[in-house]
Scaffold this active site. Structure first.
Site, mmCIF file in Angstrom:
data_model
loop_
_atom_site.group_PDB
_atom_site.id
_atom_site.type_symbol
_atom_site.label_atom_id
_atom_site.label_comp_id
_atom_site.label_asym_id
_atom_site.label_seq_id
_atom_site.Cartn_x
_atom_site.Cartn_y
_atom_site.Cartn_z
ATOM 1 N N HIS A 19 -28.091 -76.521 -62.137
ATOM 2 C CA HIS A 19 -27.823 -76.693 -60.695
ATOM 3 C C HIS A 19 -26.969 -75.531 -60.177
ATOM 4 O O HIS A 19 -27.227 -74.977 -59.117
ATOM 5 C CB HIS A 19 -27.028 -77.982 -60.422
ATOM 6 C CG HIS A 19 -27.760 -79.262 -60.708
ATOM 7 N ND1 HIS A 19 -27.215 -80.268 -61.470
ATOM 8 C CD2 HIS A 19 -28.974 -79.714 -60.304
ATOM 9 C CE1 HIS A 19 -28.063 -81.292 -61.522
ATOM 10 N NE2 HIS A 19 -29.144 -80.975 -60.824
ATOM 11 N N LYS A 43 -30.587 -95.537 -58.811
ATOM 12 C CA LYS A 43 -30.259 -95.607 -60.241
ATOM 13 C C LYS A 43 -28.755 -95.884 -60.403
ATOM 14 O O LYS A 43 -27.983 -95.603 -59.507
ATOM 15 C CB LYS A 43 -30.574 -94.273 -60.932
ATOM 16 C CG LYS A 43 -31.749 -93.539 -60.364
ATOM 17 C CD LYS A 43 -31.822 -92.112 -60.866
ATOM 18 C CE LYS A 43 -32.238 -91.155 -59.797
ATOM 19 N NZ LYS A 43 -32.329 -89.778 -60.113
ATOM 20 N N ARG A 92 -37.922 -76.496 -62.904
ATOM 21 C CA ARG A 92 -37.605 -75.976 -64.236
ATOM 22 C C ARG A 92 -38.872 -75.757 -65.037
ATOM 23 O O ARG A 92 -39.047 -74.724 -65.666
ATOM 24 C CB ARG A 92 -36.716 -76.988 -64.989
ATOM 25 C CG ARG A 92 -35.324 -77.080 -64.442
ATOM 26 C CD ARG A 92 -34.658 -78.335 -64.897
ATOM 27 N NE ARG A 92 -35.398 -79.512 -64.440
ATOM 28 C CZ ARG A 92 -34.964 -80.755 -64.504
ATOM 29 N NH1 ARG A 92 -33.801 -81.010 -65.047
ATOM 30 N NH2 ARG A 92 -35.676 -81.764 -64.051
ATOM 31 N N SER A 130 -29.441 -83.543 -65.797
ATOM 32 C CA SER A 130 -28.273 -84.444 -65.820
ATOM 33 C C SER A 130 -28.542 -85.597 -66.788
ATOM 34 O O SER A 130 -27.666 -86.004 -67.542
ATOM 35 C CB SER A 130 -28.011 -85.016 -64.427
ATOM 36 O OG SER A 130 -27.785 -83.991 -63.505
#
Ligand code: PNS
Length: 167
Positions: A19, A43, A92, A130
């Site tokens: 990030h 979440k 990514r 993460s």
């Protein structure tokens, strides 16, 4: 022409070096970059929004054209309020593409004037997320150099306090 503002939205639970790499790249391209943390997350997060914002502010402290904010509701509405021209998202690997394409096209449908700009993080971070960083640390693996030092420290504290609370 007015200054170009870009919004970098996400959960950032917590911020990783991937990030951070994207923030640095985005901040070189736009006059102002706003890192926007979603507050109505479904979440179960590891960190509270306040803790995530605090870490984001700590690691972007030296970046004069970067600010950190929170938002709830639709990101396109938030971008409008901020008078932003674009959303920034990182891709990514190929596996990110489908989800990102859906979001970008849905956001375009909701607000046709707002562009989504994709950037790739440095290749050394292409596998960093993460979720994986949390999983590795939860099982006592090393996340050194994958997250900023302050984030690693706070994750360890958080996990230790959760273990303490669970007896
Ligand atoms: O870091 P994440 O969890 O991949 O970020 C996802 C995020 C926050 C960018 C996305 O869920 C979002 O924008 N949520 C806000 C609600 C919204 O606008 N949903 C429609 C997007 S198509």
């Amino acid at each position: 022409m007015s200054d170009k503002v870009v919004i970098y939205p996400g959960s950032f639970d917590p911020i990783t070096n991937g990030h951070l790499d994207l923030i640095e790249r985005g901040a070189r391209m736009f006059e102002h970059l706003v890192v926007a943390v979603l507050t109505n997350i479904e979440k179960r997060p590891l960190f509270t929004v306040h803790e995530r914002v605090d870490m984001l502010r700590a690691v972007t402290k030296g970046m004069s054209n970067v600010s950190v904010d929170t938002f709830s509701g639709l990101v396109v509405e938030y971008a409008k309020r901020k008078k932003a021209q674009a959303l920034l998202r990182g891709i990514r690997a190929f596996s990110d593409y489908e989800y990102e394409l859906q979001m970008a096209l849905m956001n375009r449908r909701l607000e046709p004037t707002l562009e989504t700009v994709f950037m790739m993080p440095a290749e050394s971070y292409t596998y960093v997320s993460s979720r994986l960083v949390k999983e590795v640390l939860l099982h006592n693996g090393s996340v050194k150099n994958l997250v900023p030092a302050i984030v690693e420290e706070r994750m360890k504290e958080k996990i230790a306090s959760r273990r303490g609370a669970n007896g």
